[in-house]
Design an enzyme around this catalytic site. Structure first.
Site: not given
Length: 401
Positions: A108, A110, A115, A322, A324, A329
């Site tokens: 899942h 992403k 480089d 979508h 996440k 603080d």
């Protein structure tokens, strides 16, 4: 979406991806769940697919000039690897990771590594809808080879377990190990302000020596908050949603309740709502929201609904918040996982943890924590956010009734 004249504005993910491709000289490594970058992939003729198609064309050009590697989750019956087959014809290399066979989960994650010195991590899939029809959040960090090299070790794990006959080592070789974790984060400057940074990973079987697992990271961030914990995730369900039978999974929920009760920390949850929301999520959220009434705890839950026109509602799996992430603080956390048990026990995901609260000096610009807090507060007080009270009922289209 319109948030008002003085609202927080950040670069788009499309701009971030295009800039990363414009500066790429040697390599691009992409870890991804699935690929639907073109109208053809979604059987649509939507003009707003143009950004995804531009990125795809740039990747196609790049695959003939430099090393382009893609680690992708094994496709489900409804998914296709057609985009990657097109890239392969131009020279790209692909590792298909069958997490279902390996861990009973999916890949899942992403992120991009360019480089081995620039990185992107966030909620956006390799999907044209992620650029124009789904609300996403991610971070791009430029010119930081130390961070890129460390994230690269996670990519190399995915690359290693790609293929039909692969297996996850019982112990990862030392070249996958890291020195940077919750106890000893990487010390560096981000935009001129000192920062303590590390990447966490899930599941535990994909954590090489020294790597903090993603759940431990999240729980530690919650526990260490002194003033507030702001959470913005698409799904928040304290169960194992995809396992059979399902199990109660209270780890994160328990820690949020604990800091709210014992430390009087302000806890705000901004949870997405769309036609595909799991109905079982809302009783748990109402339970959290109910804490604020008899005990005077500072806990509030809001649902976020992305508006859509009649035409937009016809675009499959779109118009949802979508993202996440979590901000306290002290700490900014940007992840790739939804918050239910399966994502931390079986599914491959990564979190970026940044702490700039301990610095005795700082640049004139905002810290990452301040930037993320600003985004959260913009969304929290926007017209797209609605308070979820204990007695509220939700219609199928996620409007309060």
């Amino acid at each position: 979406m319109h948030f008002g004249p003085n609202s927080t504005i950040n670069p788009s993910i499309f701009d971030g991806w295009m800039k990363l491709l414009s500066v790429a000289e040697h390599s691009v490594d992409i870890a991804s769940f699935y690929w639907t970058m073109q109208n053809n992939d979604t059987h649509t003729s939507e003009p707003t697919a143009n950004q995804g198609e531009k990125v795809f064309q740039e990747l196609k050009l790049a695959s003939g000039k430099l090393t382009l590697r893609v680690a992708v989750s094994h496709p489900s019956r409804s998914q296709s690897l057609k985009d990657l087959q097109i890239l392969a014809e131009s020279g790209a290399k692909t590792a298909v990771v069958d997490m279902r066979r390996l861990t009973d989960g999916v890949l899942h994650t992403k992120f991009w590594i360019v480089d081995r010195k620039h990185v992107y991590i966030g909620s956006a899939n390799m999907d044209w809808r992620s650029l124009t029809q789904v609300k996403e959040l991610g971070a791009v960090i430029y010119n930081c080879s130390s961070l890129a090299e460390d994230l690269g070790k996670i990519f190399e794990e995915y690359w290693t377990i790609g293929g039909p006959n692969s297996s996850i080592p019982s112990t990862w070789p030392s070249n996958y190990s890291t020195s940077f974790n919750e106890q000893s984060p990487m010390e560096l400057d981000l935009d001129g302000t000192p920062a303590s940074v590390y990447f966490s990973s899930s599941p535990l079987s994909l954590c090489s020596e020294g790597r903090t697992d993603d759940l431990t990271s999240i729980l530690s961030i919650i526990d260490n908050a002194d003033q507030f914990v702001y959470v913005a995730v698409m799904n928040y369900i304290p169960v194992t949603v995809f396992s059979h039978p399902q199990r109660y999974w209270p780890e994160i929920d328990r820690h949020l309740r604990k800091v709210a009760f014992e430390k009087r920390v302000k806890v705000n949850l901004l949870i997405s709502c769309w036609p595909h929301s799991n109905p079982s999520m809302f009783p748990f959220l109402r339970s959290l929201a109910a804490l604020s009434r008899p005990t005077s705890l500072n806990v509030e839950v809001r649902i976020f609904v992305v508006p859509s026109t009649h035409k937009q509602r016809k675009i499959p799996y779109s118009r949802v918040n979508h993202n996440k992430y979590m901000v306290t603080d002290k700490v900014a956390y940007i992840g790739t996982s939804n918050w239910s048990g399966d994502y931390f026990e079986n599914t491959a995901g990564v979190g970026l943890v940044i702490n700039q609260s301990n610095s005795s000096w700082r640049s004139e610009g905002s810290t990452v924590q301040e930037q993320l807090q600003s985004v959260f507060e913009r969304d929290w007080y926007s017209p797209y956010s609605k308070v979820l009270n204990s007695g509220d009922k939700l219609s199928r289209n996620c409007k309060l009734i």
